[in-house]
Motif scaffolding. Structure first.
Motif, mmCIF file in Angstrom:
data_model
loop_
_atom_site.group_PDB
_atom_site.id
_atom_site.type_symbol
_atom_site.label_atom_id
_atom_site.label_comp_id
_atom_site.label_asym_id
_atom_site.label_seq_id
_atom_site.Cartn_x
_atom_site.Cartn_y
_atom_site.Cartn_z
ATOM 1 N N ARG A 132 18.511 5.515 -47.695
ATOM 2 C CA ARG A 132 18.025 5.011 -48.864
ATOM 3 C C ARG A 132 17.947 3.627 -48.740
ATOM 4 N N PRO A 133 16.830 2.833 -49.260
ATOM 5 C CA PRO A 133 16.860 1.308 -49.357
ATOM 6 C C PRO A 133 17.967 0.674 -50.403
ATOM 7 N N VAL A 134 18.920 -0.259 -49.610
ATOM 8 C CA VAL A 134 19.933 -0.917 -50.613
ATOM 9 C C VAL A 134 19.523 -2.429 -50.903
ATOM 10 N N GLN A 135 18.745 -2.986 -49.554
ATOM 11 C CA GLN A 135 18.378 -4.398 -49.720
ATOM 12 C C GLN A 135 17.421 -4.754 -48.838
ATOM 13 N N ILE A 136 16.585 -5.563 -49.230
ATOM 14 C CA ILE A 136 15.568 -6.242 -48.119
ATOM 15 C C ILE A 136 15.479 -7.699 -48.094
ATOM 16 N N THR A 137 15.660 -8.273 -46.962
ATOM 17 C CA THR A 137 15.731 -9.682 -46.990
ATOM 18 C C THR A 137 15.119 -10.134 -45.756
ATOM 19 N N ASP B 98 16.296 -13.177 -44.615
ATOM 20 C CA ASP B 98 17.195 -14.347 -44.510
ATOM 21 C C ASP B 98 18.515 -13.772 -44.361
ATOM 22 N N LEU B 99 18.840 -12.911 -43.241
ATOM 23 C CA LEU B 99 19.875 -12.272 -42.878
ATOM 24 C C LEU B 99 21.281 -13.123 -43.138
ATOM 25 N N ALA B 100 21.370 -14.330 -42.941
ATOM 26 C CA ALA B 100 22.419 -15.357 -43.085
ATOM 27 C C ALA B 100 22.758 -15.295 -44.387
ATOM 28 N N SER B 101 21.848 -15.685 -45.391
ATOM 29 C CA SER B 101 22.265 -15.655 -46.709
ATOM 30 C C SER B 101 22.537 -14.374 -47.141
ATOM 31 N N PHE B 102 22.051 -13.385 -46.923
ATOM 32 C CA PHE B 102 22.534 -12.074 -47.041
ATOM 33 C C PHE B 102 24.006 -11.960 -46.925
ATOM 34 N N TRP B 103 24.173 -12.163 -45.632
ATOM 35 C CA TRP B 103 25.845 -12.161 -45.443
ATOM 36 C C TRP B 103 26.684 -12.894 -46.133
ATOM 37 N N ALA B 104 26.206 -14.075 -46.412
ATOM 38 C CA ALA B 104 27.102 -15.135 -47.069
ATOM 39 C C ALA B 104 27.163 -14.797 -48.718
ATOM 40 N N THR C 123 25.345 -11.707 -50.512
ATOM 41 C CA THR C 123 25.322 -10.540 -51.188
ATOM 42 C C THR C 123 25.803 -9.598 -50.488
ATOM 43 N N TYR C 124 26.410 -9.461 -49.416
ATOM 44 C CA TYR C 124 26.960 -8.659 -48.554
ATOM 45 C C TYR C 124 28.342 -7.785 -49.426
ATOM 46 N N GLU D 98 28.917 -7.635 -52.484
ATOM 47 C CA GLU D 98 28.621 -6.645 -53.561
ATOM 48 C C GLU D 98 28.001 -5.581 -53.289
ATOM 49 N N VAL D 99 27.242 -5.607 -52.082
ATOM 50 C CA VAL D 99 26.636 -4.254 -51.626
ATOM 51 C C VAL D 99 27.640 -3.420 -50.921
ATOM 52 N N LYS D 100 28.591 -3.871 -50.333
ATOM 53 C CA LYS D 100 29.653 -3.279 -49.560
ATOM 54 C C LYS D 100 30.505 -2.544 -50.590
ATOM 55 N N LYS D 101 30.916 -3.173 -51.666
ATOM 56 C CA LYS D 101 31.578 -2.693 -52.805
ATOM 57 C C LYS D 101 31.130 -1.429 -53.370
ATOM 58 N N ASP D 102 29.687 -1.523 -53.675
ATOM 59 C CA ASP D 102 28.898 -0.213 -54.192
ATOM 60 C C ASP D 102 28.630 0.899 -53.121
ATOM 61 N N LEU D 103 28.488 0.428 -51.798
ATOM 62 C CA LEU D 103 28.351 1.679 -50.955
ATOM 63 C C LEU D 103 29.517 2.159 -50.352
ATOM 64 N N LYS D 104 30.784 1.392 -50.420
ATOM 65 C CA LYS D 104 32.082 1.961 -50.005
ATOM 66 C C LYS D 104 32.672 3.043 -50.875
ATOM 67 N N GLY D 105 32.282 2.700 -52.297
ATOM 68 C CA GLY D 105 32.813 3.778 -53.472
ATOM 69 C C GLY D 105 31.983 4.971 -52.997
ATOM 70 N N ARG D 106 30.496 4.730 -52.457
ATOM 71 C CA ARG D 106 29.854 6.155 -52.584
ATOM 72 C C ARG D 106 30.044 6.729 -51.017
ATOM 73 N N TYR D 107 30.222 6.003 -50.225
ATOM 74 C CA TYR D 107 30.520 6.542 -48.748
ATOM 75 C C TYR D 107 31.691 5.882 -48.215
#
Length: 849
Positions: free
Chosen positions: A800-805, A807-813, A815-816, A818-827
């Motif tokens: 399932r889509p969780v993020q579209i970017t 600018d990958l460098a900006s994402f790692w710096a 947004t990642y 916050e996304v990791k926290k959400d996904l780690k809880g679910r998976y």
């Protein structure tokens, strides 16, 4: 020659005019309506120069006969002695005639037969401001006769009431003599507000109401100007009723119609003075604007409309057009009320509308069918109209169309050097003095032994409809032919029928010597002869309708109730209608058999092989056609057609149904999308890619798709197509390599997965993959000459889509985490490193090792 002339306004300039003509060969006389120029000038010139004959041209038959009659009365002689007249069907001249009044076409014939015009000393063009086509032609030929054929001077006098004399004077280098004239004051009554509707019935009602009002409020006779005979009949009917209803004594008022289709006797009755104690209401077309003196008129009622014959080159026909009159015409009409005493003019338009009218009428040469003019010029020896003088030059494009018609009618032909010259038949056609179409038909009728029926058809087409306004009349021309055998039917249109019979006698007399032995006509004879005159007017019925298609491609329509509407083929000599209608209306037609068309037009019928798409059967079919212009006379399917023809039909079917009818799979769709995407960067390529949008692919199917259609005839066969291969075939090897490099089909992720690139949005190519497969990738991948970053759609382990970017460098710096926290809880079993920059990318739950 000695006689006494009455004193009229033009008398003041007669001495100046005659002295000017002694020193100048071309003179212009400008004199207002009612000045007496038409009757006094020719007689004065006769007094001054008794040698040679004077010709005076009048634009209409009634004007010619009236002018000659009035001049003869002034000489106390019968018409035909010193003064006579000549027109198409009447000649009242003798060897003693010194002043001959002719209609304009007569002058053309005289000059064509004798360019030197022997015995003629002076030619007068009366009412030249009307600018008829024949007057312009007559002037052009007269000037050539004057300059190139005469040894003794030929005097030319142009007379008019409202002519733009300065323009003509400069063009002809001719002095202008001006008669101020005299007229009584005329009170003008305008409408207080514009008429809401100027349709036929409304304008007739307004005119009849205004006439009834004038009869009650004013004294004297009334001249009413209406656009045509139909309006005249309607107003006459309305007035007859109102005379009774308003208690105006019908015994004291005479209603007199006046239009060109009436007999000369009926026209003369309209212009005669009313009997003592009676009033006259003359209902006239613009025939009464000039030339004619209508006795006793004190009141003018002007509808403000005029009807002109306008040639429509797009439809190849002349139609009648009702339009507003010009200011000069309105002044001419008004002047008719002030010739005897103070007058009154009722104008059915407002004063502000008057200010917006055109100042002068358009010259007929600018709007007319130029075929008769072209034939006359070719007969004169100059197919190029620019060799002659024209105040208004013929339209070059329409003149060429006229020459093309003359070629079709075999009146002219091209020489080996490419020049046009008149044929012997063309000279005969010109000598007949009728439209080239009708002249061609008459010659064909004579050579085939059908002179009688040919002359009857020519007469029918030269006059207004012989059936008049008869209700429920059919367009069938055979009904008109029957009038010549049925005395009981002659009451329908006595005047027109009488003139038609005179024309028949004239043409039979002129063609009798060259006519073949008479042959009894059959049912096809009329159609055959009409096809000779109107080869472009052969018509084919469209389906089960009353609509027809002409050979020229123009649509025409019959009344659905007309019995002719069930015929498959017609020839249509008379059609017309309003310019805004898509189809012209058929006024007269003749049914013809297809076999007759083959017989008469065999050399013009072309055989075509046609392929087409049968949308019902969803297959390509081929057929053989016999075509006559736009008409398909025969249609027959070809049992074993050329495969290449069927391919074309298949392509037509694809175009009708669209590209979606082709078997697009994922590979071919992506390839097309890659081409569309990379096409945006063509400016960076040595060899630009072909355009691959839908319309471009449809337009170029012959080149990229046709080679793959071998053996295919039906839509279902297209399932066999390999579209990806067909699309690649459009590209050279370097282009294919460039495409793979700059718009790759797949992109290799850090995890090692080959991810298909989605090019469905050419502005934003995209890859979709699980987030864990991107670990270690610091910058966004770029394609298309390093100009286009890929859009990355990151997916969860559940896809399932969780993020579209982009600018990958900006994402790692940013947004990642916050996304990791959400996904780690679910998976929780999946790999979610704290440092994505150094982590190992994986397409598994966790990386190996």
């Amino acid at each position: 020659m000695s006689f006494e002339l009455p004193e009229l306004p033009v008398s003041d300039v007669l001495a100046e005019l005659s002295s000017t003509l002694k020193t100048q060969d071309r003179v212009i006389l400008q004199a207002p309506t009612g000045a007496g120029k038409t009757t006094l000038v020719p007689l004065h010139l006769l007094q001054q120069n008794p040698e040679g004959k004077i010709l005076m041209l009048e634009p209409r038959r009634i004007a010619a006969s009236s002018a000659a009659t009035r001049m003869a009365e002034l000489l106390h002689e019968p018409v035909g002695k010193t003064v006579g007249y000549r027109m198409q069907l009447e000649n009242r001249t003798s060897r003693d005639t010194r002043v001959e009044v002719v209609t304009e076409g007569v002058l053309t014939r005289m000059i064509q037969e004798d360019p030197e015009l022997q015995g003629i000393s002076t030619i007068i063009f009366d009412e030249f401001h009307e600018r008829s086509l024949q007057a312009d032609l007559g002037l052009a030929l007269t000037l050539q006769s004057q300059d190139h054929y005469r040894e003794t001077p030929l005097k030319l006098l142009i007379m008019s009431a409202t002519l733009q004399a300065g323009e003509l004077s400069k063009a002809l280098d001719a002095p202008v003599v001006i008669s101020e004239g005299f007229s009584y004051p005329v009170a003008i009554h305008y409408l207080s507000r514009p008429l809401a509707d100027r349709n036929f019935y409304n304008i007739c009602r307004e005119v009849s109401n205004t006439v009834a009002k004038a009869l009650r409020e004013e004294s004297g006779s009334i001249l009413v100007f209406l656009p045509g005979a139909g309006e005249i009949r309607q107003v006459q009917s309305l007035l007859e009723q109102s005379l009774l209803e308003d208690s105006i004594s019908s015994e004291s008022v005479d209603l007199r119609p006046l239009f060109g289709e009436l007999s000369l006797a009926q026209q003369r009755a309209a212009i005669q003075p009313a009997p003592s104690g009676r009033r006259k209401v003359v209902l006239a077309t613009n025939i009464a604007e000039t030339s004619l003196t209508i006795e006793g008129i004190r009141i003018v009622v002007d509808s403000g409309l005029t009807r002109r014959a306008v040639y429509d080159p797009g439809m190849g026909m002349t139609r009648l057009e009702t339009r507003r009159l010009s200011i000069s015409s309105a002044d001419q009409r008004k002047g008719r009320a002030g010739r005897l005493e103070d007058g009154v003019c009722y104008r059915l338009w407002t004063e502000s509308e008057h200010q917006r009218l055109e100042h002068h009428e358009t010259a007929e040469i600018a709007e007319a069918d130029l075929a008769p003019l072209a034939l006359e010029l070719c007969s004169w020896g100059c197919s190029d109209s620019n060799e002659l003088f024209w105040l208004t030059k013929p339209n070059a494009g329409r003149y060429q169309e006229a020459l093309a018609l003359l070629e079709q009618l075999e009146a002219i032909t091209k020489t080996s050097s490419g020049h046009l010259q008149i044929t012997p038949e063309g000279l005969q056609m010109a000598a007949l003095g009728t439209h080239p179409r009708i002249a061609h038909m008459l010659l064909r009728a004579a050579e085939r032994g059908y002179l009688r029926i040919g002359s009857q058809l020519a007469a029918i087409l030269s006059e207004r409809d012989l059936l008049g306004s008869a209700k429920e009349r059919s367009a069938n021309i055979h009904h008109r032919l029957a009038l010549f055998q049925s005395a009981a039917s002659q009451k329908n249109s006595k005047g027109a029928l009488f003139r038609a019979q005179q024309l028949i006698k004239r043409w039979e007399s002129r063609l009798k010597k060259q006519a073949a032995t008479p042959v009894e006509p059959d049912n096809d004879t009329a159609g055959r002869l009409l096809m000779a005159a109107y080869p472009d007017r052969i018509a084919q019925r469209r389906g089960n309708t009353s609509n027809y298609l002409l050979r020229s491609g123009q649509g025409v329509e019959l009344s659905p109730e007309d019995p002719l509407a069930s015929e498959d083929f017609l020839v249509v000599p008379a059609l017309g209608g309003a310019s805004h209608h898509r189809n012209a209306k058929v006024f007269m037609a003749c049914a013809i058999d297809k076999a007759v068309i083959y017989d008469e037009c065999l050399t013009d019928i072309e055989e075509h092989q046609e392929t087409r798409w049968d949308s019902k059967a969803e297959r390509g079919v081929a057929a053989r056609q016999d075509r006559l212009g736009a008409l398909v006379l025969e249609y027959q399917n070809i049992p074993n057609p050329d495969p290449e023809m069927i391919k074309q039909a298949l392509l037509d079917g694809i175009r009708q149904k669209g590209l979606q009818s082709l078997p697009w799979d994922k590979a071919s769709i992506q390839l097309r999308e890659r081409l569309v995407f990379l096409n945006r960067f063509n400016d960076r390529m040595n060899e630009p890619l072909p355009d691959s949008n839908e319309q471009a692919l449809l337009d170029t199917m012959e080149t990229w798709l046709t080679p793959y259609l071998d053996g295919m005839t039906r839509l279902e066969h297209l399932k066999k197509l390999n579209l990806r291969e067909a699309l690649v075939s459009r590209l050279s090897w370097p282009q294919q390599q460039l495409l793979d490099q700059e718009a790759p089909e797949r992109w290799q992720a850090p995890s090692g997965s080959n991810i298909r690139v989605n090019y469905s949005n050419p502005d934003e190519p995209k890859v979709s993959l699980r987030l864990q497969e991107l670990f270690g990738l610091l910058e966004t991948p770029v394609i298309a000459f390093h100009q286009q970053p890929l859009t990355i759609e990151m997916l969860s382990p559940a896809q399932r889509p969780v993020q579209i970017t982009c600018d990958l460098a900006s994402f790692w710096a940013n947004t990642y985490q916050e996304v990791k926290k959400d996904l780690k809880g679910r998976y929780p079993k999946h790999y979610w490193p704290d440092d994505p920059y150094t982590a190992t990318a994986t397409h598994r739950v966790r990386p190996k090792g």
